[in-house]
Design a protein around this motif. Structure first.
Motif, PDB file in Angstrom:
ATOM      1  N   VAL A  18       0.821  -1.211   0.000  1.00 30.15           N
ATOM      2  CA  VAL A  18       0.000   0.000   0.000  1.00 30.15           C
ATOM      3  C   VAL A  18       0.856   1.262   0.000  1.00 30.15           C
ATOM      4  O   VAL A  18       0.349   2.355  -0.207  1.00 30.15           O
ATOM      5  N   GLY A  19       2.159   1.106   0.228  1.00 28.15           N
ATOM      6  CA  GLY A  19       3.018   2.285   0.230  1.00 28.15           C
ATOM      7  C   GLY A  19       4.468   1.876   0.160  1.00 28.15           C
ATOM      8  O   GLY A  19       4.807   0.696   0.331  1.00 28.15           O
ATOM      9  N   LEU A  31       6.086  -3.065   7.939  1.00 23.93           N
ATOM     10  CA  LEU A  31       7.099  -2.239   7.292  1.00 23.93           C
ATOM     11  C   LEU A  31       8.257  -3.166   6.958  1.00 23.93           C
ATOM     12  O   LEU A  31       8.849  -3.772   7.854  1.00 23.93           O
ATOM     13  N   LEU A  32       8.574  -3.290   5.661  1.00 21.50           N
ATOM     14  CA  LEU A  32       9.607  -4.242   5.254  1.00 21.50           C
ATOM     15  C   LEU A  32      10.671  -3.549   4.437  1.00 21.50           C
ATOM     16  O   LEU A  32      10.372  -2.756   3.537  1.00 21.50           O
ATOM     17  N   ARG A  33      11.903  -3.866   4.738  1.00 22.91           N
ATOM     18  CA  ARG A  33      13.020  -3.305   3.996  1.00 22.91           C
ATOM     19  C   ARG A  33      13.415  -4.247   2.873  1.00 22.91           C
ATOM     20  O   ARG A  33      13.431  -5.464   3.048  1.00 22.91           O
ATOM     21  N   LEU A  34      13.735  -3.668   1.727  1.00 20.95           N
ATOM     22  CA  LEU A  34      14.288  -4.467   0.636  1.00 20.95           C
ATOM     23  C   LEU A  34      15.781  -4.176   0.562  1.00 20.95           C
ATOM     24  O   LEU A  34      16.194  -3.145   0.052  1.00 20.95           O
ATOM     25  N   PRO A  35      16.613  -5.071   1.087  1.00 21.25           N
ATOM     26  CA  PRO A  35      18.057  -4.827   1.055  1.00 21.25           C
ATOM     27  C   PRO A  35      18.584  -4.952  -0.372  1.00 21.25           C
ATOM     28  O   PRO A  35      17.891  -5.468  -1.243  1.00 21.25           O
ATOM     29  N   PRO A  49      11.377  -7.520   7.969  1.00 23.35           N
ATOM     30  CA  PRO A  49      10.565  -6.573   8.731  1.00 23.35           C
ATOM     31  C   PRO A  49      11.470  -5.627   9.522  1.00 23.35           C
ATOM     32  O   PRO A  49      12.458  -6.081  10.115  1.00 23.35           O
ATOM     33  N   VAL A  50      11.171  -4.329   9.504  1.00 24.77           N
ATOM     34  CA  VAL A  50      12.050  -3.364  10.167  1.00 24.77           C
ATOM     35  C   VAL A  50      11.316  -2.405  11.104  1.00 24.77           C
ATOM     36  O   VAL A  50      11.906  -1.436  11.554  1.00 24.77           O
ATOM     37  N   SER A  51      10.057  -2.700  11.424  1.00 24.70           N
ATOM     38  CA  SER A  51       9.330  -1.828  12.356  1.00 24.70           C
ATOM     39  C   SER A  51      10.112  -1.628  13.641  1.00 24.70           C
ATOM     40  O   SER A  51      10.224  -0.515  14.150  1.00 24.70           O
ATOM     41  N   ASP A  52      10.657  -2.730  14.172  1.00 23.19           N
ATOM     42  CA  ASP A  52      11.363  -2.630  15.446  1.00 23.19           C
ATOM     43  C   ASP A  52      12.652  -1.820  15.316  1.00 23.19           C
ATOM     44  O   ASP A  52      13.063  -1.144  16.236  1.00 23.19           O
ATOM     45  N   ARG A  53      13.256  -1.853  14.112  1.00 25.58           N
ATOM     46  CA  ARG A  53      14.479  -1.075  13.927  1.00 25.58           C
ATOM     47  C   ARG A  53      14.191   0.422  14.027  1.00 25.58           C
ATOM     48  O   ARG A  53      15.060   1.204  14.370  1.00 25.58           O
ATOM     49  N   TYR A  54      12.987   0.824  13.683  1.00 25.36           N
ATOM     50  CA  TYR A  54      12.597   2.230  13.808  1.00 25.36           C
ATOM     51  C   TYR A  54      11.876   2.487  15.140  1.00 25.36           C
ATOM     52  O   TYR A  54      11.296   3.551  15.329  1.00 25.36           O
ATOM     53  N   GLY A  55      11.860   1.492  16.028  1.00 33.60           N
ATOM     54  CA  GLY A  55      11.250   1.691  17.347  1.00 33.60           C
ATOM     55  C   GLY A  55       9.741   1.749  17.325  1.00 33.60           C
ATOM     56  O   GLY A  55       9.122   2.347  18.203  1.00 33.60           O
ATOM     57  N   VAL A  71       1.802  -0.096  10.618  1.00 30.62           N
ATOM     58  CA  VAL A  71       2.249   1.094   9.891  1.00 30.62           C
ATOM     59  C   VAL A  71       1.362   1.262   8.664  1.00 30.62           C
ATOM     60  O   VAL A  71       1.106   0.301   7.941  1.00 30.62           O
ATOM     61  N   ARG A  72       0.864   2.464   8.457  1.00 30.92           N
ATOM     62  CA  ARG A  72       0.001   2.718   7.293  1.00 30.92           C
ATOM     63  C   ARG A  72       0.719   3.485   6.204  1.00 30.92           C
ATOM     64  O   ARG A  72       0.349   3.410   5.040  1.00 30.92           O
ATOM     65  N   ALA A  73       1.736   4.264   6.575  1.00 23.96           N
ATOM     66  CA  ALA A  73       2.498   5.008   5.571  1.00 23.96           C
ATOM     67  C   ALA A  73       3.832   5.390   6.182  1.00 23.96           C
ATOM     68  O   ALA A  73       3.942   5.535   7.406  1.00 23.96           O
TER      69      ALA A  73
END
Ligand code: HEC
Length: 390
Positions: free
Chosen positions: A86-87, A110-114, A121-127, A133-135
């Motif tokens: 969605v974003g 929230l997923l990172r594409l290395p 998943p990287v939500s926890d990396r951003y605290g 997460v919607r956007a």
């Protein structure tokens, strides 16, 4: 290590009310704008595009079930994973080193594409813990902002601050500010000072928001486009000829979509295409290159102002000021960066510039500042180059 400073900081300090100026001076009649559709390689048979992330050098198209990565305009790889996107965004990495391409899926992940390997998943990396997460948006200058359910989270690498907002209609960020629309008007949060400005609009809530790299707020209803002035007051910049339905910041440029035409705002006025025949209901997405993406019903197109390809003239003053002290022939930097040829002939040097200046931000060396506008000029110039040779 990320510290969670406050779960839902309601300390919305300094609530200042800036009354929108109903300035009598409407914008001058727009001059025609020429745009060029930029040839864009289709990512073979992956179906509709749902979201785009563009950091100037890498462009990632998020399709249902796959993400296609383009580097310098060429397809580099396709990563398959069963997500409905969605974003997407290019965000500063949580530790401040480099840029991460992230996608937001319909489940709020929230997923990172290395650059290599699978999505993570990287939500926890951003605290962000487990909040859906919607956007996600880059804040400019190193931070990231996230729309959660009824909250905004701002992560600056060291801390994460969450602000209760209630349901968000729209959400934009740039220049260290986050802007959002609530039922009764607009707000812009200055992340460093935590000052929250509130902006009523003369003709109703604003469905479109953008924030420039300098932190200036832009807001548009379908009838008119407003821009914040130096005093923090929204001023009328332009009345729609048809209906405004797109707004995006691309580097130093502001793009808008009005009916089936595209436009750009510049220093004083606005220019609009004649006969561009844009599909309605499309979304404009900014690119650090200065071009703009139009995503409509899963089809992605890219436009460039026909008359304003970034030229060496744009870059020369930046190089003279920020690089030449060390990068003249025989200079301490080891490579000569003082001529256009130096920036355009060798792909590896261009990649090295992109890495050192735009991603790692280790050039110029510490103690030598480079503004975001200068960085955007460098990005625009090298983003336009294509790898030489076969
Ligand atoms: C204060 C001096 C100084 C300034 C200003 C400076 N550099 Fe450098 N640069 C160096 C030095 C010294 C090196 C070699 C050591 C290193 O790689 O860190 C270098 C290395 C580089 C490299 C790596 C070269 C290679 O062989 O791959 C790039 C790219 C680069 N600089 C780009 C820039 C750009 C672009 C600017 C301007 C925006 C800039 N530098 C400004 C001192 C400087």
């Amino acid at each position: 290590m990320t510290l969670l400073r406050s779960a839902a900081s309601r300390a919305l300090l300094a609530l200042a009310l800036a009354l929108a100026g109903c300035a009598g001076q409407a914008a001058a009649p727009p001059q025609p704008l020429a745009v060029q559709p930029v040839a864009w390689p289709p990512s073979a048979d992956l179906g509709p595009v749902r979201a785009v992330a563009d950091d100037g050098r890498r462009v990632v198209l998020f399709h249902d079930g796959a993400a296609a990565v383009f580097v310098d305009g060429a397809l580099a790889r396709v990563e398959r994973a069963p997500h409905r996107w969605v974003g997407a965004a290019a965000l500063p990495a949580p530790d401040g080193h480099g840029t991460w391409i992230v996608g937001v899926d319909a489940e709020g992940r929230l997923l990172r594409l290395p650059s290599q390997g699978a999505l993570e998943p990287v939500s926890d990396r951003y605290g962000l813990e487990r909040a859906p997460v919607r956007a996600a948006l880059g804040l400019g200058g190193g931070g990231a902002a996230f729309a959660l359910d009824g909250e905004i989270a701002v992560a600056d690498g060291a801390t994460v601050t969450r602000y209760a907002t209630g349901p968000l209609a729209t959400f934009a960020a740039g220049g260290g500010r986050v802007a959002f629309a609530l039922g009764d008007g607009l707000r812009a949060l200055d992340v460093a000072t935590r000052a929250l400005l509130s902006y009523p609009l003369p003709d109703g809530p604003a469905p479109l928001l953008a924030v420039t790299g300098a932190g200036r707020l832009l807001a548009a209803t379908s009838a008119a486009l407003y821009e914040e002035d130096a005093a923090g007051v929204l001023r009328l910049r332009l009345r729609a000829s048809a209906a405004l339905h797109g707004l995006a910041v691309s580097g130093d440029r502001v793009w808008f979509a009005d009916g089936d035409e595209l436009g750009v705002l510049d220093g004083t006025g606005a220019r609009q295409t004649r006969g561009a025949r844009l599909p309605r209901g499309g979304k404009l997405i900014g690119s650090p290159s200065g071009d703009v993406w139009l995503l409509a019903s899963g089809a992605l197109r890219r436009f460039s102002p026909g008359d304003a390809a970034p030229a060496w003239d744009d870059l020369a003053p930046v190089v003279a000021r920020a690089c030449a002290p060390c990068h003249l022939p025989g200079g301490e930097g080891g490579v000569d960066l003082s001529t256009p040829a130096a920036w355009t002939t060798t792909t590896s040097l261009r990649e090295s510039i992109a890495r050192r200046v735009l991603e790692e931000r280790t050039m110029p060396p510490p103690g030598r500042a480079l503004s975001e506008a200068d960085r955007a000029r460098i990005r625009a110039f090298i983003g336009r180059m294509r790898p030489a040779g076969p």
